[in-house]
Design a protein around this motif. Structure first.
Motif, PDB file in Angstrom:
ATOM      1  N   GLN A 178       0.815  -1.322   0.004  1.00  0.00           N
ATOM      2  CA  GLN A 178       0.024   0.070  -0.043  1.00  0.00           C
ATOM      3  C   GLN A 178       0.899   1.190  -0.011  1.00  0.00           C
ATOM      4  OE1 GLN A 178      -3.219  -0.077  -0.162  1.00  0.00           O
ATOM      5  NE2 GLN A 178      -3.027  -2.244  -0.333  1.00  0.00           N
ATOM      6  N   VAL A 179       0.541   2.301  -0.733  1.00  0.00           N
ATOM      7  CA  VAL A 179       1.487   3.387  -1.186  1.00  0.00           C
ATOM      8  C   VAL A 179       0.778   4.516  -0.758  1.00  0.00           C
ATOM      9  CG1 VAL A 179       2.808   4.666  -2.692  1.00  0.00           C
ATOM     10  CG2 VAL A 179       3.109   2.163  -2.585  1.00  0.00           C
ATOM     11  N   THR A 180       1.169   5.402   0.203  1.00  0.00           N
ATOM     12  CA  THR A 180       0.338   6.896   0.056  1.00  0.00           C
ATOM     13  C   THR A 180       0.998   7.945  -0.589  1.00  0.00           C
ATOM     14  OG1 THR A 180      -0.161   5.913   2.548  1.00  0.00           O
ATOM     15  CG2 THR A 180      -0.275   8.235   2.013  1.00  0.00           C
ATOM     16  N   VAL A 181       0.300   8.534  -1.347  1.00  0.00           N
ATOM     17  CA  VAL A 181       0.759   9.559  -2.316  1.00  0.00           C
ATOM     18  C   VAL A 181       0.848  11.129  -1.358  1.00  0.00           C
ATOM     19  CG1 VAL A 181       0.770  11.023  -4.113  1.00  0.00           C
ATOM     20  CG2 VAL A 181       0.410   8.559  -4.391  1.00  0.00           C
ATOM     21  N   TYR A 182       1.748  11.657  -0.938  1.00  0.00           N
ATOM     22  CA  TYR A 182       1.725  13.173  -0.437  1.00  0.00           C
ATOM     23  C   TYR A 182       2.205  14.160  -1.455  1.00  0.00           C
ATOM     24  CZ  TYR A 182       2.073  10.472   3.874  1.00  0.00           C
ATOM     25  OH  TYR A 182       1.759   9.687   4.971  1.00  0.00           O
ATOM     26  N   GLU A 183       1.268  15.133  -1.358  1.00  0.00           N
ATOM     27  CA  GLU A 183       1.518  16.354  -2.526  1.00  0.00           C
ATOM     28  C   GLU A 183       1.641  17.776  -1.819  1.00  0.00           C
ATOM     29  OE1 GLU A 183      -0.127  17.799  -6.812  1.00  0.00           O
ATOM     30  OE2 GLU A 183      -0.826  16.015  -6.063  1.00  0.00           O
ATOM     31  N   CYS A 184       2.345  18.330  -2.301  1.00  0.00           N
ATOM     32  CA  CYS A 184       2.331  19.823  -1.788  1.00  0.00           C
ATOM     33  C   CYS A 184       1.314  20.677  -2.544  1.00  0.00           C
ATOM     34  CB  CYS A 184       3.696  20.496  -2.137  1.00  0.00           C
ATOM     35  SG  CYS A 184       4.112  22.089  -1.674  1.00  0.00           S
ATOM     36  N   GLU A 185       0.678  21.467  -1.810  1.00  0.00           N
ATOM     37  CA  GLU A 185      -0.533  22.197  -2.416  1.00  0.00           C
ATOM     38  C   GLU A 185      -0.175  23.015  -3.467  1.00  0.00           C
ATOM     39  OE1 GLU A 185      -2.210  24.148   1.026  1.00  0.00           O
ATOM     40  OE2 GLU A 185      -3.794  22.432   1.111  1.00  0.00           O
ATOM     41  N   ASP A 186       0.940  23.844  -3.274  1.00  0.00           N
ATOM     42  CA  ASP A 186       1.495  24.893  -4.428  1.00  0.00           C
ATOM     43  C   ASP A 186       2.916  24.851  -4.279  1.00  0.00           C
ATOM     44  OD1 ASP A 186       1.224  26.430  -6.334  1.00  0.00           O
ATOM     45  OD2 ASP A 186       0.847  28.338  -5.219  1.00  0.00           O
ATOM     46  N   CYS A 187       3.606  24.553  -5.409  1.00  0.00           N
ATOM     47  CA  CYS A 187       5.112  24.859  -5.529  1.00  0.00           C
ATOM     48  C   CYS A 187       5.485  25.983  -6.528  1.00  0.00           C
ATOM     49  CB  CYS A 187       5.875  23.327  -6.267  1.00  0.00           C
ATOM     50  SG  CYS A 187       5.499  22.199  -4.777  1.00  0.00           S
ATOM     51  N   THR A 188       4.396  26.687  -6.969  1.00  0.00           N
ATOM     52  CA  THR A 188       4.533  27.593  -7.903  1.00  0.00           C
ATOM     53  C   THR A 188       5.497  28.755  -7.100  1.00  0.00           C
ATOM     54  OG1 THR A 188       2.355  27.340  -8.759  1.00  0.00           O
ATOM     55  CG2 THR A 188       3.387  29.419  -9.445  1.00  0.00           C
ATOM     56  N   GLY A 189       6.548  29.119  -8.049  1.00  0.00           N
ATOM     57  CA  GLY A 189       7.553  30.165  -7.519  1.00  0.00           C
ATOM     58  C   GLY A 189       8.553  29.833  -6.249  1.00  0.00           C
ATOM     59  N   CYS A 190       8.347  28.447  -6.003  1.00  0.00           N
ATOM     60  CA  CYS A 190       9.129  27.826  -4.843  1.00  0.00           C
ATOM     61  C   CYS A 190      10.730  28.116  -5.212  1.00  0.00           C
ATOM     62  CB  CYS A 190       8.897  26.502  -4.745  1.00  0.00           C
ATOM     63  SG  CYS A 190       9.977  25.859  -3.289  1.00  0.00           S
ATOM     64  N   PRO A 191      11.628  28.991  -4.577  1.00  0.00           N
ATOM     65  CA  PRO A 191      13.157  28.827  -4.948  1.00  0.00           C
ATOM     66  C   PRO A 191      13.679  27.593  -4.649  1.00  0.00           C
ATOM     67  CG  PRO A 191      12.744  29.961  -2.760  1.00  0.00           C
ATOM     68  CD  PRO A 191      11.311  29.426  -3.197  1.00  0.00           C
ATOM     69  N   GLN A 216       5.484  15.527  -5.403  1.00  0.00           N
ATOM     70  CA  GLN A 216       4.653  14.391  -4.796  1.00  0.00           C
ATOM     71  C   GLN A 216       5.783  13.679  -4.137  1.00  0.00           C
ATOM     72  OE1 GLN A 216       2.397  12.408  -7.693  1.00  0.00           O
ATOM     73  NE2 GLN A 216       0.777  13.773  -7.674  1.00  0.00           N
ATOM     74  N   LEU A 217       5.263  12.829  -3.146  1.00  0.00           N
ATOM     75  CA  LEU A 217       6.070  11.773  -2.294  1.00  0.00           C
ATOM     76  C   LEU A 217       5.334  10.540  -2.142  1.00  0.00           C
ATOM     77  CD1 LEU A 217       8.809  11.954  -0.686  1.00  0.00           C
ATOM     78  CD2 LEU A 217       7.549  12.535   1.169  1.00  0.00           C
ATOM     79  N   HIS A 218       5.787   9.503  -2.729  1.00  0.00           N
ATOM     80  CA  HIS A 218       5.345   8.068  -2.536  1.00  0.00           C
ATOM     81  C   HIS A 218       5.634   7.473  -1.420  1.00  0.00           C
ATOM     82  CE1 HIS A 218       3.255   8.369  -6.756  1.00  0.00           C
ATOM     83  NE2 HIS A 218       4.025   9.498  -6.732  1.00  0.00           N
ATOM     84  N   VAL A 219       5.177   6.973  -0.581  1.00  0.00           N
ATOM     85  CA  VAL A 219       5.427   6.370   0.677  1.00  0.00           C
ATOM     86  C   VAL A 219       4.869   5.199   0.851  1.00  0.00           C
ATOM     87  CG1 VAL A 219       6.032   6.684   3.207  1.00  0.00           C
ATOM     88  CG2 VAL A 219       6.143   8.463   1.888  1.00  0.00           C
ATOM     89  N   ALA A 220       5.599   3.958   1.077  1.00  0.00           N
ATOM     90  CA  ALA A 220       5.099   2.810   1.544  1.00  0.00           C
ATOM     91  C   ALA A 220       5.367   2.604   3.028  1.00  0.00           C
ATOM     92  CB  ALA A 220       5.516   1.368   1.006  1.00  0.00           C
ATOM     93  N   LYS A 221       4.027   2.767   4.025  1.00  0.00           N
ATOM     94  CA  LYS A 221       4.459   3.086   5.387  1.00  0.00           C
ATOM     95  C   LYS A 221       4.800   1.457   5.980  1.00  0.00           C
ATOM     96  CE  LYS A 221       1.477   6.780   5.787  1.00  0.00           C
ATOM     97  NZ  LYS A 221       0.012   7.352   6.237  1.00  0.00           N
TER      98      LYS A 221
END
Length: 159
Positions: free
Chosen positions: A40-53, A66-71
């Motif tokens: 089972q993989v959980t996908v984490y995503e940032c809400e907004d990476c626009t303009g991130c340095p 996005q971050l795919h994590v198998a807990k």
């Protein structure tokens, strides 16, 4: 860039990137490996990476990070890490490193294994399996001859 470099908050089930942006759970899915193991993989995503340095260093994706994590895998990994850091684990690792080197030395020197005589993954696997059987038979024969069947490097675990 990697999960290990991000702070994880167990209470909110979120990761925090280097730019202090939260990565939230967006979905879960089942991944099947080549061997058929399902995780089972959980996908984490940032809400907004626009303009991130830091985006170029953080991800190659055009969208958000996005971050795919198998807990379950991480839990097994943590347990394994704890086990190998114990005193017994350290002894087993030291002993195994010596044994494995010796095994390859015997296969290469005593059995004159310079290269495999067969081609193809299945054939090479079978050849190595036969060599391993031969090695183990030779090892147990030597122990029987020397009356050392009840001698162990470390005390056996009791269940």
């Amino acid at each position: 860039k990697y999960r290990e470099n991000m702070a994880y908050d167990k209470s909110t089930d979120t990761y925090t990137c280097a730019n202090n942006q939260q990565l939230y759970v967006t979905r879960n899915y089942t991944r099947t490996s080549q061997t058929g193991y399902q995780s089972q993989v959980t996908v984490y995503e940032c809400e907004d990476c626009t303009g991130c340095p830091l985006k170029e260093k953080c991800t190659k994706a055009k969208g958000n990070r996005q971050l795919h994590v198998a807990k379950e895998f991480l839990a097994y990994r943590e347990t394994a890490q704890e086990n190998i850091l114990t005193e017994a684990g350290t002894l087993y690792r030291m002993n195994r490193s010596i044994q494995v080197e010796g095994t390859f030395g015997v296969l290469k020197e005593d059995y004159q294994l310079k290269k495999f005589r067969t081609r193809g993954t299945g054939n090479v696997r079978n050849e190595l399996l036969i060599l391993a059987f031969g090695y183990n038979l030779n090892k147990i024969h030597t122990k029987i001859q020397a009356d050392r069947l009840d001698h162990y490097y470390h005390p056996l675990k009791t269940a």
